[in-house]
Design a protein around this motif. Structure first.
Motif, PDB file in Angstrom:
ATOM      1  N   LEU A 148      -5.734   5.023   2.164  1.00  0.00           N
ATOM      2  CA  LEU A 148      -4.881   5.068   1.488  1.00  0.00           C
ATOM      3  C   LEU A 148      -5.303   4.656  -0.166  1.00  0.00           C
ATOM      4  CD1 LEU A 148      -2.439   2.856   3.424  1.00  0.00           C
ATOM      5  CD2 LEU A 148      -2.127   5.193   3.368  1.00  0.00           C
ATOM      6  N   LEU A 149      -6.327   4.172  -0.353  1.00  0.00           N
ATOM      7  CA  LEU A 149      -6.800   3.743  -1.636  1.00  0.00           C
ATOM      8  C   LEU A 149      -7.715   4.583  -2.173  1.00  0.00           C
ATOM      9  CD1 LEU A 149      -7.076  -0.059  -1.397  1.00  0.00           C
ATOM     10  CD2 LEU A 149      -5.367   1.071  -2.559  1.00  0.00           C
TER      11      LEU A 149
ATOM     12  N   PRO B 195      -0.776   9.319  12.188  1.00  0.00           N
ATOM     13  CA  PRO B 195       0.418   9.167  11.817  1.00  0.00           C
ATOM     14  C   PRO B 195       0.506   8.271  10.672  1.00  0.00           C
ATOM     15  CG  PRO B 195       0.183   8.967  14.017  1.00  0.00           C
ATOM     16  CD  PRO B 195      -1.234   9.167  13.586  1.00  0.00           C
ATOM     17  N   LEU B 196       1.691   8.245   9.888  1.00  0.00           N
ATOM     18  CA  LEU B 196       1.741   7.581   8.507  1.00  0.00           C
ATOM     19  C   LEU B 196       1.702   6.214   8.651  1.00  0.00           C
ATOM     20  CD1 LEU B 196       4.313  10.019   6.490  1.00  0.00           C
ATOM     21  CD2 LEU B 196       1.934   9.820   6.350  1.00  0.00           C
TER      22      LEU B 196
ATOM     23  N   LEU C  40       0.695  -1.285   0.010  1.00  0.00           N
ATOM     24  CA  LEU C  40      -0.126   0.067  -0.095  1.00  0.00           C
ATOM     25  C   LEU C  40       0.841   1.079  -0.114  1.00  0.00           C
ATOM     26  CD1 LEU C  40      -2.705  -1.078   2.672  1.00  0.00           C
ATOM     27  CD2 LEU C  40      -3.025  -0.698   0.122  1.00  0.00           C
ATOM     28  N   THR C  41       1.946   1.318   0.545  1.00  0.00           N
ATOM     29  CA  THR C  41       2.797   2.453   0.658  1.00  0.00           C
ATOM     30  C   THR C  41       4.550   1.936   0.462  1.00  0.00           C
ATOM     31  OG1 THR C  41       3.272   2.195   3.007  1.00  0.00           O
ATOM     32  CG2 THR C  41       1.268   3.218   2.242  1.00  0.00           C
TER      33      THR C  41
ATOM     34  N   ASP D 283       1.312  19.742   7.474  1.00  0.00           N
ATOM     35  CA  ASP D 283       2.372  18.602   7.360  1.00  0.00           C
ATOM     36  C   ASP D 283       1.887  17.400   7.462  1.00  0.00           C
ATOM     37  OD1 ASP D 283       4.650  17.473   7.347  1.00  0.00           O
ATOM     38  OD2 ASP D 283       5.790  18.400   9.083  1.00  0.00           O
ATOM     39  N   PHE D 284       2.135  16.419   6.686  1.00  0.00           N
ATOM     40  CA  PHE D 284       1.791  14.937   6.811  1.00  0.00           C
ATOM     41  C   PHE D 284       2.842  14.142   7.555  1.00  0.00           C
ATOM     42  CE2 PHE D 284      -0.730  16.386   3.129  1.00  0.00           C
ATOM     43  CZ  PHE D 284      -2.033  15.827   3.463  1.00  0.00           C
TER      44      PHE D 284
END
Length: 241
Positions: free
Chosen positions: A181-182, A172-173, A153-154, A194-195
């Motif tokens: 995510l999709l 949080p990532l 996915l990442t 900010d991510f």
């Protein structure tokens, strides 16, 4: 550096070439891969990482060749192909999921045709989802299916985070939901904060690639007549490839 903001970067010696949603646009993918091969040959000392942000299939005419090309890997590159929502829909159809029919209405029929399924004959018989599923399973090569089922996915490298659709702000990532995510759009696209890392994504078509401090959108509608956009990331530099 702009003001007090430090530009995101990846480690020295690495070249990342990331590209947007292909959607069955095989000719555009092949043209990109030719440029990649030329660059790898020119700079053999560098570690090249090729990253697809997903959506290889549907809508365009050549999903099967696209999957086959990337499933074989690209010589001289580490190849990272992320899962997109269209791959997720395709696999849901194959597994007989609750939303299996959604795939057919979102480009899935063109993908079936690219695998050699006789849709004209099937549709004349008034097929069920089951008969369509069996017809696809009879045509899709097993290594294509295993490749699609194994997509991450990442992907992360340095200060960059690669994903298909985006991430949910404030989370949080490493704690993101697969659905986001999709599939995420507005909540992600409208956020200017900010991510944690700079996000590189596709999923939402734009006329030209979007470059913002917190994200880069690479989906420029290859299947709708736009280019297949790619970027080259080296150190703190990002350029159209």
């Amino acid at each position: 550096m702009q003001g007090d903001r430090v530009e995101p970067r990846i480690p020295d010696g690495i070249s990342i070439i990331a590209f947007g949603d292909v959607h069955g646009s095989y000719d555009k993918l092949e043209a990109l891969l030719e440029r990649v091969a030329e660059r790898v040959a020119e700079f053999p000392e560098r570690r090249h990482v090729l990253v697809s942000v997903g959506d290889l299939v549907d809508r365009g005419p050549d999903s099967a060749p696209v999957v086959g090309r990337l499933a074989d890997g690209i010589e001289g590159c580490e190849t990272v192909v992320l899962a997109g929502n269209h791959e997720a829909m395709m696999l849901d159809f194959i597994r007989g999921g609750e939303n299996a029919q959604a795939w057919l209405h979102n480009g899935g029929l063109r993908t079936m045709t690219s695998y050699g399924v006789d849709l004209e004959g099937l549709l004349a018989e008034g097929p069920t989802l089951h008969t369509l599923r069996i017809a696809l399973m009879d045509k899709i090569p097993p290594h294509h299916l295993s490749f699609l089922m194994g997509r991450p996915l990442t992907f992360e490298c340095g200060d960059y985070f690669f994903v298909h659709a985006g991430v949910r702000p404030g989370r949080p990532l490493d704690q993101q939901d697969e659905e986001d995510l999709l599939w995420i759009r507005e909540e992600f696209l409208d956020f200017d904060g900010d991510f944690g890392k700079r996000i590189v994504h596709g999923h939402t078509p734009v006329d030209v690639a979007t470059f913002k401090p917190n994200r880069i959108n690479l989906d420029t509608g290859a299947c709708f007549g736009g280019p297949l956009t790619a970027v080259l990331i080296e150190g703190s530099e990002v350029t159209i490839f």
